[in-house]
Design an enzyme around this catalytic site. Structure first.
Site, mmCIF file in Angstrom:
data_model
loop_
_atom_site.group_PDB
_atom_site.id
_atom_site.type_symbol
_atom_site.label_atom_id
_atom_site.label_comp_id
_atom_site.label_asym_id
_atom_site.label_seq_id
_atom_site.Cartn_x
_atom_site.Cartn_y
_atom_site.Cartn_z
ATOM 1 C CB SER A 29 3.861 -13.604 -4.867
ATOM 2 O OG SER A 29 3.516 -14.483 -3.819
ATOM 3 C CB THR A 30 6.898 -13.624 -0.302
ATOM 4 O OG1 THR A 30 5.661 -14.324 -0.248
ATOM 5 C CG2 THR A 30 7.080 -12.828 0.980
ATOM 6 C CE LYS A 95 12.540 -21.802 -1.073
ATOM 7 N NZ LYS A 95 11.510 -20.854 -1.597
ATOM 8 C CD GLU A 104 12.768 -21.371 -4.636
ATOM 9 O OE1 GLU A 104 12.070 -20.370 -4.852
ATOM 10 O OE2 GLU A 104 12.288 -22.442 -4.247
HETATM 11 C C1 5RP Z 1 9.174 -21.034 -5.437
HETATM 12 C C2 5RP Z 1 9.065 -21.077 -3.963
HETATM 13 C C3 5RP Z 1 8.412 -19.914 -3.295
HETATM 14 O O1 5RP Z 1 9.287 -19.361 -2.380
HETATM 15 C C4 5RP Z 1 7.200 -20.401 -2.589
HETATM 16 O O2 5RP Z 1 6.384 -21.050 -3.538
HETATM 17 C C5 5RP Z 1 6.422 -19.256 -1.944
HETATM 18 O O3 5RP Z 1 5.881 -18.447 -2.952
HETATM 19 P P1 5RP Z 1 4.958 -17.220 -2.625
HETATM 20 O O4 5RP Z 1 5.805 -16.223 -1.944
HETATM 21 O O5 5RP Z 1 4.464 -16.772 -3.975
HETATM 22 O O6 5RP Z 1 3.818 -17.709 -1.753
HETATM 23 O O7 5RP Z 1 9.474 -21.979 -3.293
HETATM 24 O O8 5RP Z 1 9.721 -22.220 -5.921
#
Ligand code: 5RP
Length: 230
Positions: A29-30, A95, A104
């Site tokens: 989401s970020t 992550k 990632e």
């Molecule tokens: C996805 C990730 C995301 O970067 C992590 O989960 C953070 O997500 P959000 O910004 O929604 O809190 O590692 O695999």
């Protein structure tokens, strides 16, 4: 509130961009806010070429007209901007909450610099409160799980392992066709040793500890943006 902070963190990372850059685009989401902001810049003529870290991010970026490529064509990137589930002040991360940890990590490792964007709730003294995602091959799940339980016990995990489920109650399947076991440590006191022990298990594809990969983090709090640099 937290959505607003995520947006503010994403805006801060725009300062890292230079025309002509090869960029890695994170997932979650970020990162989604960052991709939205990048889409606005591209619509205004900003030149870049990007590698997405998930099918979801690829779809979002395509919809915004962001030029995409892959690591067969580009092999090395300038900067990756991604979110995190937890980060400490040494810029080590957990992550994979969104299930994209393998791509990632591949994209971050192929980048000259990795920038993390997060709201202040993600900053911790010691990693491990957030369950550590471990991506495993479907084949041999029971045996892999048993080997992982032994590693958890030897690293003092306070909880067990859970096979991640999708919204429909089926096992969650990653973009690479693998499964995810979430490991509840509570506190990870020796992340390097844990990383090695996890990767020594044959059925483990990758885990969500990102150690020494992040160069800078923009952490948005109600009092302003904190910049942490390696
Ligand atoms: C996805 C990730 C995301 O970067 C992590 O989960 C953070 O997500 P959000 O910004 O929604 O809190 O590692 O695999």
């Amino acid at each position: 509130m937290s959505e607003e902070l995520k947006r503010v963190a994403a805006e801060s990372a725009l300062s890292e961009l230079q025309p002509g850059m090869r960029l890695g685009l994170g997932t979650g989401s970020t990162a989604r806010h960052f991709v939205d902001l990048l889409g606005q810049k591209v619509a205004e003529g900003f030149d870049c070429i990007c590698v997405p870290t998930s099918e979801a991010t690829a779809r979002q970026a395509e919809g915004l007209g962001i030029p995409l490529s892959d690591l067969e064509t580009l092999v090395q990137l300038d900067v990756t901007v991604d979110g995190a589930d937890e980060l400490d002040t040494d810029l080590n991360l957990i992550k994979g909450g969104g299930g994209a940890l393998l791509r990632e990590k591949i994209v971050a490792a192929a980048s000259d610099r990795m920038i993390v964007i997060a709201d202040g709730g993600k900053l911790v003294d010691t990693l491990g409160r957030y369950p550590l995602p471990i991506e495993v091959n479907r084949f041999g799940l029971g045996a892999t799980r048993r080997a992982l339980e032994a590693v958890l016990a030897s690293h003092g995990a306070q909880g067990g392992l859970e096979l991640r489920q999708s919204g429909e109650g089926d096992p969650f399947v990653t973009d690479g066709g693998h499964l995810i076991l979430d490991a509840f440590f509570g506190r990870i006191s020796q992340p390097e040793a844990l990383s090695r022990d996890l990767l020594d298990i044959a059925g483990v594809v990758q885990h969500g500890l990102f150690l020494h990969l992040c160069d800078r983090a923009y952490v948005a709090t109600p009092d302003g943006v904190r910049t942490l640099t390696k």
